[in-house]
Design a protein around this motif. Sequence first.
Motif, short mmCIF file in Angstrom:
data_model
loop_
_atom_site.label_atom_id
_atom_site.label_comp_id
_atom_site.label_asym_id
_atom_site.label_seq_id
_atom_site.Cartn_x
_atom_site.Cartn_y
_atom_site.Cartn_z
N ALA A 71 -15.03 -18.29 13.81
CA ALA A 71 -16.16 -18.91 13.12
C ALA A 71 -17.48 -18.26 13.55
CB ALA A 71 -16.19 -20.41 13.42
N ILE A 72 -17.58 -17.91 14.84
CA ILE A 72 -18.77 -17.22 15.32
C ILE A 72 -18.88 -15.84 14.68
CG2 ILE A 72 -19.89 -16.19 17.35
CD1 ILE A 72 -18.67 -18.46 19.00
N ALA A 73 -17.75 -15.11 14.63
CA ALA A 73 -17.76 -13.75 14.08
C ALA A 73 -18.17 -13.73 12.62
CB ALA A 73 -16.37 -13.12 14.24
N ALA A 74 -17.91 -14.82 11.91
CA ALA A 74 -18.22 -14.87 10.48
C ALA A 74 -19.71 -15.05 10.21
CB ALA A 74 -17.45 -16.00 9.81
N GLU A 75 -20.48 -15.41 11.23
CA GLU A 75 -21.91 -15.65 11.05
C GLU A 75 -22.70 -14.34 11.17
OE1 GLU A 75 -23.24 -18.56 10.18
OE2 GLU A 75 -21.16 -19.29 10.08
N PRO A 76 -23.91 -14.29 10.59
CA PRO A 76 -24.76 -13.10 10.77
C PRO A 76 -25.03 -12.88 12.26
CG PRO A 76 -25.62 -14.52 9.03
CD PRO A 76 -24.51 -15.28 9.67
N LEU A 82 -20.76 -12.46 20.19
CA LEU A 82 -19.45 -12.44 20.84
C LEU A 82 -19.46 -11.51 22.06
CD1 LEU A 82 -16.95 -12.42 17.84
CD2 LEU A 82 -17.31 -14.25 19.50
N TRP A 83 -20.14 -10.37 21.96
CA TRP A 83 -20.21 -9.48 23.12
C TRP A 83 -21.01 -10.10 24.25
CZ3 TRP A 83 -16.68 -6.15 23.70
CH2 TRP A 83 -16.13 -5.44 22.62
N VAL A 84 -22.00 -10.90 23.92
CA VAL A 84 -22.73 -11.65 24.96
C VAL A 84 -21.77 -12.61 25.66
CG1 VAL A 84 -24.60 -13.28 25.40
CG2 VAL A 84 -24.93 -11.43 23.74
N ALA A 131 -12.24 -13.81 27.54
CA ALA A 131 -13.01 -12.56 27.43
C ALA A 131 -12.28 -11.56 26.54
CB ALA A 131 -13.24 -11.97 28.82
N VAL A 132 -10.97 -11.42 26.74
CA VAL A 132 -10.18 -10.48 25.93
C VAL A 132 -10.16 -10.93 24.47
CG1 VAL A 132 -7.87 -9.56 25.53
CG2 VAL A 132 -8.76 -9.70 27.86
N THR A 133 -9.96 -12.25 24.25
CA THR A 133 -9.92 -12.77 22.88
C THR A 133 -11.26 -12.57 22.18
OG1 THR A 133 -8.32 -14.44 23.59
CG2 THR A 133 -9.38 -14.78 21.47
N ALA A 134 -12.36 -12.84 22.90
CA ALA A 134 -13.68 -12.66 22.32
C ALA A 134 -13.94 -11.20 21.99
CB ALA A 134 -14.76 -13.20 23.26
N ALA A 135 -13.54 -10.29 22.89
CA ALA A 135 -13.74 -8.86 22.65
C ALA A 135 -12.91 -8.40 21.45
CB ALA A 135 -13.37 -8.07 23.90
N THR A 136 -11.67 -8.86 21.37
CA THR A 136 -10.81 -8.49 20.25
C THR A 136 -11.39 -8.98 18.92
OG1 THR A 136 -8.86 -8.60 21.69
CG2 THR A 136 -8.47 -8.65 19.31
N THR A 137 -11.90 -10.22 18.95
CA THR A 137 -12.50 -10.78 17.73
C THR A 137 -13.77 -10.02 17.36
OG1 THR A 137 -11.63 -12.96 18.35
CG2 THR A 137 -13.33 -12.89 16.65
N ALA A 138 -14.57 -9.63 18.36
CA ALA A 138 -15.80 -8.87 18.10
C ALA A 138 -15.49 -7.52 17.46
CB ALA A 138 -16.58 -8.68 19.39
N VAL A 139 -14.40 -6.89 17.91
CA VAL A 139 -14.03 -5.58 17.38
C VAL A 139 -13.50 -5.70 15.96
CG1 VAL A 139 -12.42 -3.65 17.62
CG2 VAL A 139 -13.62 -4.54 19.63
N SER A 140 -12.60 -6.69 15.75
CA SER A 140 -11.94 -6.81 14.45
C SER A 140 -12.76 -7.62 13.44
CB SER A 140 -10.57 -7.47 14.61
OG SER A 140 -10.70 -8.80 15.07
N GLY A 141 -13.63 -8.48 13.94
CA GLY A 141 -14.43 -9.32 13.06
C GLY A 141 -13.71 -10.53 12.53
#
Length: 283
Positions: A71-76, A82-84, A131-141
Amino acid sequence: MVSTPDAADVSQAGRKAGRGARDAAHSTPVRVAARAGIAANGVLHLLIGWLAVQIALGSGGQADQSGALGAIAAEPAGRVFLWVLVVGFAAVVLWRTVSAVWGFHYVGDSTKRTVKRVVAGGQAVVYAVLAVTAATTAVSGRASSGGGGRATAGLLGLPGGQVLTALVGLGVLVGGGVMAWNGYRKKFTEDQDLGGADSRLRRINARTGQAGYIAKGIAIGVLGILLGVAALTFDPQRANGLDSALKTLREQPYGVFLLVAVGVGIACYGVFCFLDARYHRVD
């Protein structure tokens, strides 16, 4: 002739490395980042609580950490945020790891100190996964799904997998019960320094902590039961993480009301995390 280090040299090097790790974990930047990581966990729980309420009211979605990160990744600018979160979670991993080895000197009872260190080690693992899940989501969107089912399938596939899965389920069920009980007893305040908080903030901290810990304990307990069912039926999809646990609650009699209550409780835990980020002991 090549000299080899003796035991004293190795011991001294180990002590220096230990002091270096402690100094790094207790440095001002890591303390600040660790508090930011706790607050970030609050953001996730607010989103999970909101998603749980949406599911209770009939909407789709994935009410767990992956769903919240998606849900975070979907926002502008969501992927930047996510990297923060990744940086904050990584700082918490360092802090909790050092706490697991050297921390909690303010606890006088040695048994309680050992228990807290073990819990800190578990928290380091949890935040590492975040951390790993957030990084993966940040990369893939986008959020991943089905991770809980894959993990359960892997466990069931091991020799004696059904027994192992049942034991893990029992452990998760007990852990959920302990979390709910600790929330009811307000044990979480033992790791907080509330000396600078006024009476109003103390009450909010206590009430949101109680509601949050009890709600999370219920959800985790349901997940433990689902792991037991997965072991009995040899069906890993019966235990697909927190999302499955919350959706199972909705299927029960008066499940809509129960899931709304748990969702609100999880959101309360998110509010508690913001207060905990300010008052948690990080020494």
